[in-house]
Write a protein that holds these residues in place. Structure first.
Motif, PDB file in Angstrom:
ATOM      1  N   VAL A 121      -8.170   5.175   4.660  1.00  0.00           N
ATOM      2  CA  VAL A 121      -7.346   4.130   4.069  1.00  0.00           C
ATOM      3  C   VAL A 121      -8.202   3.155   3.267  1.00  0.00           C
ATOM      4  O   VAL A 121      -9.440   3.108   3.406  1.00  0.00           O
ATOM      5  CB  VAL A 121      -6.559   3.362   5.148  1.00  0.00           C
ATOM      6  CG1 VAL A 121      -5.536   4.275   5.798  1.00  0.00           C
ATOM      7  CG2 VAL A 121      -7.486   2.753   6.197  1.00  0.00           C
ATOM      8  N   ASN A 122      -7.544   2.371   2.430  1.00  0.00           N
ATOM      9  CA  ASN A 122      -8.193   1.323   1.643  1.00  0.00           C
ATOM     10  C   ASN A 122      -8.606   0.192   2.581  1.00  0.00           C
ATOM     11  O   ASN A 122      -7.750  -0.523   3.105  1.00  0.00           O
ATOM     12  CB  ASN A 122      -7.220   0.831   0.572  1.00  0.00           C
ATOM     13  CG  ASN A 122      -7.797  -0.272  -0.296  1.00  0.00           C
ATOM     14  OD1 ASN A 122      -8.868  -0.809  -0.028  1.00  0.00           O
ATOM     15  ND2 ASN A 122      -7.082  -0.618  -1.353  1.00  0.00           N
ATOM     16  N   ASN A 170       0.953   9.678   0.733  1.00  0.00           N
ATOM     17  CA  ASN A 170       1.323   9.379   2.109  1.00  0.00           C
ATOM     18  C   ASN A 170       0.092   9.202   2.984  1.00  0.00           C
ATOM     19  O   ASN A 170      -0.969   9.788   2.729  1.00  0.00           O
ATOM     20  CB  ASN A 170       2.167  10.514   2.706  1.00  0.00           C
ATOM     21  CG  ASN A 170       3.426  10.783   1.918  1.00  0.00           C
ATOM     22  OD1 ASN A 170       4.267   9.910   1.769  1.00  0.00           O
ATOM     23  ND2 ASN A 170       3.550  11.998   1.409  1.00  0.00           N
ATOM     24  N   LEU A 171       0.250   8.409   4.029  1.00  0.00           N
ATOM     25  CA  LEU A 171      -0.734   8.270   5.099  1.00  0.00           C
ATOM     26  C   LEU A 171      -0.286   9.117   6.276  1.00  0.00           C
ATOM     27  O   LEU A 171       0.893   9.141   6.620  1.00  0.00           O
ATOM     28  CB  LEU A 171      -0.832   6.799   5.522  1.00  0.00           C
ATOM     29  CG  LEU A 171      -1.579   6.502   6.832  1.00  0.00           C
ATOM     30  CD1 LEU A 171      -3.072   6.720   6.644  1.00  0.00           C
ATOM     31  CD2 LEU A 171      -1.275   5.088   7.306  1.00  0.00           C
ATOM     32  N   TYR A 192       4.911   4.227   2.389  1.00  0.00           N
ATOM     33  CA  TYR A 192       4.388   2.943   1.913  1.00  0.00           C
ATOM     34  C   TYR A 192       4.637   1.870   2.957  1.00  0.00           C
ATOM     35  O   TYR A 192       5.500   2.010   3.834  1.00  0.00           O
ATOM     36  CB  TYR A 192       5.025   2.516   0.577  1.00  0.00           C
ATOM     37  CG  TYR A 192       6.508   2.201   0.647  1.00  0.00           C
ATOM     38  CD1 TYR A 192       6.956   0.947   1.082  1.00  0.00           C
ATOM     39  CD2 TYR A 192       7.454   3.138   0.276  1.00  0.00           C
ATOM     40  CE1 TYR A 192       8.309   0.650   1.151  1.00  0.00           C
ATOM     41  CE2 TYR A 192       8.817   2.854   0.346  1.00  0.00           C
ATOM     42  CZ  TYR A 192       9.232   1.614   0.779  1.00  0.00           C
ATOM     43  OH  TYR A 192      10.571   1.317   0.861  1.00  0.00           O
ATOM     44  N   LEU A 197      -5.287  10.045   4.068  1.00  0.00           N
ATOM     45  CA  LEU A 197      -4.291  10.227   3.024  1.00  0.00           C
ATOM     46  C   LEU A 197      -4.057  11.722   2.828  1.00  0.00           C
ATOM     47  O   LEU A 197      -4.957  12.543   3.044  1.00  0.00           O
ATOM     48  CB  LEU A 197      -4.765   9.596   1.716  1.00  0.00           C
ATOM     49  CG  LEU A 197      -5.208   8.129   1.778  1.00  0.00           C
ATOM     50  CD1 LEU A 197      -5.594   7.643   0.384  1.00  0.00           C
ATOM     51  CD2 LEU A 197      -4.126   7.251   2.380  1.00  0.00           C
ATOM     52  N   TRP A 252      -6.789  -2.578   5.008  1.00  0.00           N
ATOM     53  CA  TRP A 252      -6.659  -2.188   6.416  1.00  0.00           C
ATOM     54  C   TRP A 252      -8.001  -2.193   7.115  1.00  0.00           C
ATOM     55  O   TRP A 252      -9.037  -1.930   6.497  1.00  0.00           O
ATOM     56  CB  TRP A 252      -6.066  -0.779   6.523  1.00  0.00           C
ATOM     57  CG  TRP A 252      -4.744  -0.613   5.855  1.00  0.00           C
ATOM     58  CD1 TRP A 252      -4.518  -0.131   4.598  1.00  0.00           C
ATOM     59  CD2 TRP A 252      -3.452  -0.924   6.390  1.00  0.00           C
ATOM     60  NE1 TRP A 252      -3.170  -0.126   4.328  1.00  0.00           N
ATOM     61  CE2 TRP A 252      -2.494  -0.600   5.414  1.00  0.00           C
ATOM     62  CE3 TRP A 252      -3.032  -1.428   7.628  1.00  0.00           C
ATOM     63  CZ2 TRP A 252      -1.127  -0.771   5.608  1.00  0.00           C
ATOM     64  CZ3 TRP A 252      -1.668  -1.599   7.839  1.00  0.00           C
ATOM     65  CH2 TRP A 252      -0.729  -1.282   6.832  1.00  0.00           C
ATOM     66  N   ASP A 271       0.868  -1.168   0.000  1.00  0.00           N
ATOM     67  CA  ASP A 271       0.000   0.000   0.000  1.00  0.00           C
ATOM     68  C   ASP A 271       0.906   1.218   0.000  1.00  0.00           C
ATOM     69  O   ASP A 271       1.680   1.421   0.936  1.00  0.00           O
ATOM     70  CB  ASP A 271      -0.930   0.025   1.212  1.00  0.00           C
ATOM     71  CG  ASP A 271      -2.114   0.966   1.005  1.00  0.00           C
ATOM     72  OD1 ASP A 271      -1.942   1.991   0.309  1.00  0.00           O
ATOM     73  OD2 ASP A 271      -3.211   0.677   1.518  1.00  0.00           O
ATOM     74  N   ASP A 272       0.830   2.008  -1.098  1.00  0.00           N
ATOM     75  CA  ASP A 272       1.636   3.221  -1.169  1.00  0.00           C
ATOM     76  C   ASP A 272       0.795   4.457  -0.885  1.00  0.00           C
ATOM     77  O   ASP A 272       1.239   5.580  -1.111  1.00  0.00           O
ATOM     78  CB  ASP A 272       2.365   3.335  -2.503  1.00  0.00           C
ATOM     79  CG  ASP A 272       1.426   3.374  -3.698  1.00  0.00           C
ATOM     80  OD1 ASP A 272       0.192   3.410  -3.493  1.00  0.00           O
ATOM     81  OD2 ASP A 272       1.924   3.381  -4.834  1.00  0.00           O
ATOM     82  N   PHE A 273      -0.421   4.248  -0.404  1.00  0.00           N
ATOM     83  CA  PHE A 273      -1.276   5.309   0.118  1.00  0.00           C
ATOM     84  C   PHE A 273      -1.540   6.415  -0.906  1.00  0.00           C
ATOM     85  O   PHE A 273      -1.557   7.596  -0.578  1.00  0.00           O
ATOM     86  CB  PHE A 273      -0.696   5.857   1.420  1.00  0.00           C
ATOM     87  CG  PHE A 273      -0.524   4.785   2.465  1.00  0.00           C
ATOM     88  CD1 PHE A 273      -1.628   4.149   3.014  1.00  0.00           C
ATOM     89  CD2 PHE A 273       0.745   4.380   2.863  1.00  0.00           C
ATOM     90  CE1 PHE A 273      -1.473   3.131   3.962  1.00  0.00           C
ATOM     91  CE2 PHE A 273       0.907   3.376   3.812  1.00  0.00           C
ATOM     92  CZ  PHE A 273      -0.209   2.751   4.354  1.00  0.00           C
TER      93      PHE A 273
END
Length: 466
Positions: free
Chosen positions: A66-67, A108-109, A311, A103, A71, A56-58
């Motif tokens: 988040v996806n 980035n997260l 990530y 995000l 997650w 996951d590269d956010f």
């Protein structure tokens, strides 16, 4: 260094690091690649011999969550029925609010702790939905994240506790079996100190073979830039190709802590490692670990400093038997395609097969899992047949579909077949299926669908025919 037992703890002095040889992994040589300077770098291409099993590269719209395919949020102050304050004495309430977990629109997260006008803290804690991360038999697993710790130091940082870590799968839904089921802390930090801690937790609490509640840990300063002022890559490599089995921890490719199976008794090691793990990202506020370094979570602590995650990537390599890597060019639809030669996947595990020809198969396949095989060339004469070498040790009443989809894992299947128990997970049979006519070159997805949640199939190889 996280105690999920429910007993707040003071941190005792860390045990000396148990340093082992790198074993030819070459991480130090790859440090420049891993420590990418930009804040929104893509995950590095897996080294030769490694395959990517999670990423996951956010990437996404700023301000979104988040996806949730990757997650799940852990919210509140504990797991349902688990120890209060997440077992560590931390004081925040975890939420799924985008104020705490979102995000940033630049890949980035951000997990951001916030204090309200009444002095109450909120923050974020996310866990992978998958719980099956472990090395293949005789192989290796690499779990890494590139991130920047909350950029706050001194008095303003007191009580901050960011972490990137893993828990043994048996903990999910039980919440009372820590530390015997294992915990791998890849990155922890407190009080804005320029240090990263890595720890293995196992055995019994308190004391026991793993020195609980402290665990078997070590710390080091971040290279070049401080942990707070720059992005660094934090990595755990779990190596089953060596004896004794080893778990190594790195920052920017530098190995600063190693724990081996010989450091504890065989039962303790087996209980802590003979299963999958899930990955956790969170920023706690307060608790026993910060308290051991001065604590001080009060009005002087500054709200709003996020942990920023570029990530999270999981790779695996090797294993007993012969692993077929994905080809660099196109694949021939009418030649045998080894199932473990996927380009990417979700939910699968690679294991040694006893089928004719040896090598490896993919397993642990259940509803929603998939594997991608890129660049499959069907030519100009339409393929109308699909054959797969499969096995199943599924329980009575458990069955599912092996499906073929083109170019998207959500496209309508061009063909499928149903499978139930074949007599065992290594009891192989070749199953044919008709497919819609296919020509040209496509990315092929094998998808696995079932009305039950249990694993229902292993796949060794597949091919197409006219």
């Amino acid at each position: 260094m996280r105690d999920t037992s429910g007993t707040p703890r003071k941190r005792r002095p860390l045990r000396r690091a148990f340093v082992a040889a790198l074993g030819g992994l070459g991480l130090a040589a790859a440090a420049a690649t891993l420590a990418v300077p930009s804040a929104n770098a893509s995950a590095p291409t897996p080294p030769s011999g490694w395959s990517q099993v999670f990423l996951d590269d956010f990437t996404g719209t700023a301000g979104t969550g988040v996806n949730t395919s990757n997650w799940q949020y852990s919210t509140g102050t504990s797991y349902p029925g688990g120890p209060a304050n997440w077992g560590t004495g931390e004081v925040e309430t975890m939420t799924n609010s985008t104020s705490n977990v979102s995000l940033d629109g630049n890949g980035n997260l951000r997990i951001t702790p916030l204090r309200d006008s009444a002095g109450n803290w909120t923050s974020g804690r996310i866990e992978t939905t998958r719980t099956d991360f472990q090395p293949p038999s005789g192989g290796k697993l690499r779990v890494e994240a590139r991130l920047q710790m909350p950029n706050v130091t001194g008095t303003a940082a007191e009580g901050y506790w960011p972490a990137f870590w893993m828990l043994g799968a048996p903990y999910r839904g039980n919440y009372q079996n820590w530390p015997s089921v294992g915990e791998l802390d890849i990155m922890e930090n407190v009080q804005g100190l320029n240090k990263v801690w890595a720890t293995v937790h196992c055995g019994t609490n308190p004391g026991g073979p793993c020195n609980e509640t402290t665990g078997i840990g070590n710390s080091t300063a971040c290279p070049n830039t401080t942990c707070q002022s720059g992005f660094h890559t934090y990595t755990m490599e779990w190596d089953r190709s060596v004896s004794p089995e080893a778990i190594r921890f790195y920052v920017d490719g530098v190995n600063y802590h190693t724990v081996t199976a010989s450091q504890v008794d065989a039962t303790t090691w087996t209980n802590a490692t003979n299963h999958g793990f899930f990955v956790i990202l969170n920023v706690a506020m307060g608790g026993a670990f910060p308290d051991a370094f001065g604590g001080g979570l009060d009005s002087a602590t500054e709200s709003g400093h996020p942990m920023v995650v570029d990530y999270v990537q999981v790779l695996q390599a090797g294993g007993s038997g012969t692993t077929t890597p994905p080809p660099t060019g196109s694949r021939d639809a009418y030649s045998t395609i080894q199932a473990e030669s996927y380009n990417s996947q979700s939910g699968t595990a690679t294991e040694t097969t006893s089928d004719t020809g040896g090598g490896q198969n993919i397993g642990s396949l259940a509803n929603g899992d998939w594997a991608l095989y890129q660049g499959v060339n069907f030519g100009s004469t339409a393929a109308t047949q699909f054959n797969a070498r499969v096995a199943s040790g599924a329980a009575s009443g458990v069955s599912g579909l092996v499906e073929v989809r083109l170019d998207s894992r959500t496209s309508t299947p061009v063909g499928s077949f149903a499978l139930a128990n074949t007599g065992g997970w290594q009891s192989w049979r070749t199953v044919p299926a008709n497919i819609s006519s296919v020509t040209g070159t496509h990315d092929v997805y094998l998808t696995f669908t079932s009305g039950q949640s249990a694993d229902f199939v292993n796949v060794n190889w597949f091919t197409f025919g006219h």
